[in-house]
Design a protein around this motif. Structure first.
Motif, PDB file in Angstrom:
ATOM      1  N   LEU A   1      21.005  35.578  37.491  1.00  0.00           N
ATOM      2  CA  LEU A   1      21.959  34.806  38.285  1.00  0.00           C
ATOM      3  C   LEU A   1      22.078  35.381  39.694  1.00  0.00           C
ATOM      4  O   LEU A   1      22.105  34.631  40.682  1.00  0.00           O
ATOM      5  N   ARG A   2      22.150  36.705  39.800  1.00  0.00           N
ATOM      6  CA  ARG A   2      22.247  37.340  41.121  1.00  0.00           C
ATOM      7  C   ARG A   2      21.011  37.030  41.967  1.00  0.00           C
ATOM      8  O   ARG A   2      21.120  36.669  43.132  1.00  0.00           O
ATOM      9  N   ARG A   3      19.834  37.189  41.356  1.00  0.00           N
ATOM     10  CA  ARG A   3      18.581  36.966  42.078  1.00  0.00           C
ATOM     11  C   ARG A   3      18.482  35.533  42.586  1.00  0.00           C
ATOM     12  O   ARG A   3      18.003  35.290  43.686  1.00  0.00           O
ATOM     13  N   SER A   4      18.949  34.585  41.790  1.00  0.00           N
ATOM     14  CA  SER A   4      18.848  33.181  42.179  1.00  0.00           C
ATOM     15  C   SER A   4      20.023  32.727  43.041  1.00  0.00           C
ATOM     16  O   SER A   4      19.981  31.638  43.623  1.00  0.00           O
ATOM     17  N   GLY A   5      21.073  33.538  43.111  1.00  0.00           N
ATOM     18  CA  GLY A   5      22.235  33.190  43.916  1.00  0.00           C
ATOM     19  C   GLY A   5      23.076  32.065  43.337  1.00  0.00           C
ATOM     20  O   GLY A   5      23.847  31.427  44.050  1.00  0.00           O
ATOM     21  N   VAL A   6      22.949  31.839  42.037  1.00  0.00           N
ATOM     22  CA  VAL A   6      23.725  30.785  41.384  1.00  0.00           C
ATOM     23  C   VAL A   6      25.168  31.261  41.215  1.00  0.00           C
ATOM     24  O   VAL A   6      25.421  32.409  40.850  1.00  0.00           O
ATOM     25  N   ARG A   7      26.086  30.373  41.460  1.00  0.00           N
ATOM     26  CA  ARG A   7      27.513  30.677  41.358  1.00  0.00           C
ATOM     27  C   ARG A   7      27.937  30.729  39.893  1.00  0.00           C
ATOM     28  O   ARG A   7      27.720  29.776  39.144  1.00  0.00           O
ATOM     29  N   LEU A   8      28.547  31.844  39.499  1.00  0.00           N
ATOM     30  CA  LEU A   8      29.106  32.012  38.160  1.00  0.00           C
ATOM     31  C   LEU A   8      30.624  32.040  38.285  1.00  0.00           C
ATOM     32  O   LEU A   8      31.184  32.873  38.994  1.00  0.00           O
ATOM     33  N   VAL A   9      31.273  31.102  37.598  1.00  0.00           N
ATOM     34  CA  VAL A   9      32.733  31.037  37.578  1.00  0.00           C
ATOM     35  C   VAL A   9      33.175  31.356  36.155  1.00  0.00           C
ATOM     36  O   VAL A   9      32.766  30.678  35.211  1.00  0.00           O
ATOM     37  N   GLN A  10      33.974  32.417  36.015  1.00  0.00           N
ATOM     38  CA  GLN A  10      34.472  32.816  34.700  1.00  0.00           C
ATOM     39  C   GLN A  10      35.948  32.447  34.619  1.00  0.00           C
ATOM     40  O   GLN A  10      36.731  32.778  35.509  1.00  0.00           O
ATOM     41  N   LEU A  11      36.300  31.759  33.545  1.00  0.00           N
ATOM     42  CA  LEU A  11      37.615  31.166  33.377  1.00  0.00           C
ATOM     43  C   LEU A  11      38.260  31.610  32.087  1.00  0.00           C
ATOM     44  O   LEU A  11      37.581  32.046  31.164  1.00  0.00           O
ATOM     45  N   ALA A  12      39.570  31.447  32.016  1.00  0.00           N
ATOM     46  CA  ALA A  12      40.307  31.660  30.771  1.00  0.00           C
ATOM     47  C   ALA A  12      41.534  30.773  30.810  1.00  0.00           C
ATOM     48  O   ALA A  12      42.023  30.401  31.888  1.00  0.00           O
ATOM     49  N   ARG A  13      42.032  30.462  29.647  1.00  0.00           N
ATOM     50  CA  ARG A  13      43.295  29.727  29.586  1.00  0.00           C
ATOM     51  C   ARG A  13      44.398  30.612  30.140  1.00  0.00           C
ATOM     52  O   ARG A  13      44.445  31.810  29.893  1.00  0.00           O
ATOM     53  N   GLY A  14      45.314  30.001  30.875  1.00  0.00           N
ATOM     54  CA  GLY A  14      46.404  30.746  31.481  1.00  0.00           C
ATOM     55  C   GLY A  14      47.520  31.091  30.517  1.00  0.00           C
ATOM     56  O   GLY A  14      48.378  31.911  30.818  1.00  0.00           O
ATOM     57  N   GLY A  15      47.523  30.480  29.358  1.00  0.00           N
ATOM     58  CA  GLY A  15      48.558  30.727  28.364  1.00  0.00           C
ATOM     59  C   GLY A  15      48.386  29.797  27.183  1.00  0.00           C
ATOM     60  O   GLY A  15      47.424  29.040  27.111  1.00  0.00           O
ATOM     61  N   GLN A  16      49.336  29.857  26.275  1.00  0.00           N
ATOM     62  CA  GLN A  16      49.239  29.085  25.042  1.00  0.00           C
ATOM     63  C   GLN A  16      49.282  27.580  25.291  1.00  0.00           C
ATOM     64  O   GLN A  16      48.571  26.829  24.650  1.00  0.00           O
ATOM     65  N   HIS A  17      50.108  27.156  26.216  1.00  0.00           N
ATOM     66  CA  HIS A  17      50.316  25.727  26.416  1.00  0.00           C
ATOM     67  C   HIS A  17      49.441  25.199  27.545  1.00  0.00           C
ATOM     68  O   HIS A  17      49.132  25.916  28.500  1.00  0.00           O
ATOM     69  N   LYS A  18      49.082  23.944  27.427  1.00  0.00           N
ATOM     70  CA  LYS A  18      48.229  23.302  28.427  1.00  0.00           C
ATOM     71  C   LYS A  18      48.801  23.443  29.833  1.00  0.00           C
ATOM     72  O   LYS A  18      48.059  23.614  30.801  1.00  0.00           O
ATOM     73  N   ALA A  19      50.113  23.402  29.944  1.00  0.00           N
ATOM     74  CA  ALA A  19      50.770  23.504  31.252  1.00  0.00           C
ATOM     75  C   ALA A  19      50.481  24.836  31.946  1.00  0.00           C
ATOM     76  O   ALA A  19      50.621  24.948  33.168  1.00  0.00           O
ATOM     77  N   ALA A  20      50.066  25.853  31.196  1.00  0.00           N
ATOM     78  CA  ALA A  20      49.748  27.153  31.786  1.00  0.00           C
ATOM     79  C   ALA A  20      48.491  27.090  32.638  1.00  0.00           C
ATOM     80  O   ALA A  20      48.236  27.981  33.450  1.00  0.00           O
ATOM     81  N   GLY A  21      47.689  26.061  32.439  1.00  0.00           N
ATOM     82  CA  GLY A  21      46.501  25.873  33.258  1.00  0.00           C
ATOM     83  C   GLY A  21      45.375  26.828  32.928  1.00  0.00           C
ATOM     84  O   GLY A  21      45.299  27.389  31.838  1.00  0.00           O
ATOM     85  N   ILE A  22      44.523  27.005  33.901  1.00  0.00           N
ATOM     86  CA  ILE A  22      43.331  27.836  33.758  1.00  0.00           C
ATOM     87  C   ILE A  22      43.366  28.908  34.834  1.00  0.00           C
ATOM     88  O   ILE A  22      43.704  28.629  35.984  1.00  0.00           O
ATOM     89  N   THR A  23      43.006  30.125  34.463  1.00  0.00           N
ATOM     90  CA  THR A  23      42.921  31.228  35.411  1.00  0.00           C
ATOM     91  C   THR A  23      41.459  31.458  35.753  1.00  0.00           C
ATOM     92  O   THR A  23      40.609  31.518  34.871  1.00  0.00           O
ATOM     93  N   VAL A  24      41.172  31.566  37.035  1.00  0.00           N
ATOM     94  CA  VAL A  24      39.828  31.916  37.486  1.00  0.00           C
ATOM     95  C   VAL A  24      39.757  33.438  37.493  1.00  0.00           C
ATOM     96  O   VAL A  24      40.461  34.103  38.250  1.00  0.00           O
ATOM     97  N   LEU A  25      38.930  33.987  36.615  1.00  0.00           N
ATOM     98  CA  LEU A  25      38.810  35.437  36.469  1.00  0.00           C
ATOM     99  C   LEU A  25      37.802  36.024  37.445  1.00  0.00           C
ATOM    100  O   LEU A  25      37.920  37.174  37.862  1.00  0.00           O
ATOM    101  N   SER A  26      36.795  35.236  37.766  1.00  0.00           N
ATOM    102  CA  SER A  26      35.751  35.675  38.683  1.00  0.00           C
ATOM    103  C   SER A  26      35.035  34.440  39.202  1.00  0.00           C
ATOM    104  O   SER A  26      34.807  33.491  38.448  1.00  0.00           O
ATOM    105  N   ASP A  27      34.663  34.464  40.466  1.00  0.00           N
ATOM    106  CA  ASP A  27      33.929  33.356  41.083  1.00  0.00           C
ATOM    107  C   ASP A  27      33.006  33.971  42.122  1.00  0.00           C
ATOM    108  O   ASP A  27      33.455  34.354  43.208  1.00  0.00           O
ATOM    109  N   THR A  28      31.725  34.121  41.774  1.00  0.00           N
ATOM    110  CA  THR A  28      30.814  34.852  42.650  1.00  0.00           C
ATOM    111  C   THR A  28      29.369  34.387  42.451  1.00  0.00           C
ATOM    112  O   THR A  28      29.013  33.883  41.392  1.00  0.00           O
TER     113      THR A  28
END
Length: 149
Positions: free
Chosen positions: A77-104
Motif C-alpha cells: 500500500l505504501r509503495r503504491s500510495g493507495v489511501r488506507l482509511v481505518q475505521l471503527a464504530r464510535g459506540g454501541q448505538h448507531k448515533a455514535a457514528g464512526i471514528t476514523v482511526l487512521s487515514d494515510t
C-alpha cells in the motif's frame, strides 16, 4: 488525518474523485484481491491514485493476522500510495457514528481497535459468532452497518 470524534460518511473531500473503494477485512480473500489489484491495477481497471482501501477495526483480530498484514500488505500500500482509511464504530448505538482511526497513504500499522469492538457487541447482545449452512462466517450486521463491511 485522524479524528477523535465520530464522523459521518462520506469521508471524502468535496471535489475529490474516488473511483474504487476496497473493503479489506485482513482475511485471505480480501488480502489476495488487494495484492492482485496493487500488482496489476490495469487488469482490474483501477486507478490507484483514485482508490481507497477501508479497514474496520473490530478489536478481535489475531495478533499474527495484524503482523502479517503489517509485514506484507502495508508495504505494498505504501509503495503504491493507495489511501488506507481505518475505521471503527464510535459506540454501541448507531448515533455514535464512526471514528476514523487512521487515514494515510503511508500506513505503518493496522489499528487494533476503536471505541466499540465486535466482541463488546456480542457480549452486550448475548450473541456469538455463528456459521451459516454454507460454511461462511457471519458477523453481526450491526457491527458492520456503516463501513460497508
Amino acid at each position: 488525518m485522524s479524528h477523535d470524534h465520530p464522523t459521518a460518511f462520506p469521508l471524502f473531500q468535496c471535489g475529490e474523485t474516488i473511483d474504487t473503494v476496497v473493503n479489506w477485512g485482513l482475511g485471505v480473500d480480501s488480502t489476495a484481491f488487494l495484492v492482485k489489484m496493487l500488482d496489476d491495477p490495469h487488469a482490474y481497471g483501477v486507478d490507484l491514485a483514485r482508490t481507497v482501501v477501508l479497514h474496520q477495526a473490530t478489536g478481535s483480530e489475531w495478533p499474527r493476522t495484524r503482523e502479517l498484514a503489517e509485514t506484507y500488505a502495508l508495504p505494498l500500500l505504501r509503495r503504491s500510495g493507495v489511501r488506507l482509511v481505518q475505521l471503527a464504530r464510535g459506540g454501541q448505538h448507531k448515533a455514535a457514528g464512526i471514528t476514523v482511526l487512521s487515514d494515510t497513504r503511508q500506513p505503518h500499522e493496522v489499528v487494533d481497535r476503536g471505541e466499540w469492538t465486535l466482541w463488546e457487541e456480542y457480549e452486550t447482545n448475548g450473541t456469538v459468532p455463528r456459521r451459516l449452512a454454507a460454511g461462511c462466517a457471519a458477523c453481526a450486521q450491526r457491527a458492520r452497518w456503516a463501513t460497508g463491511g
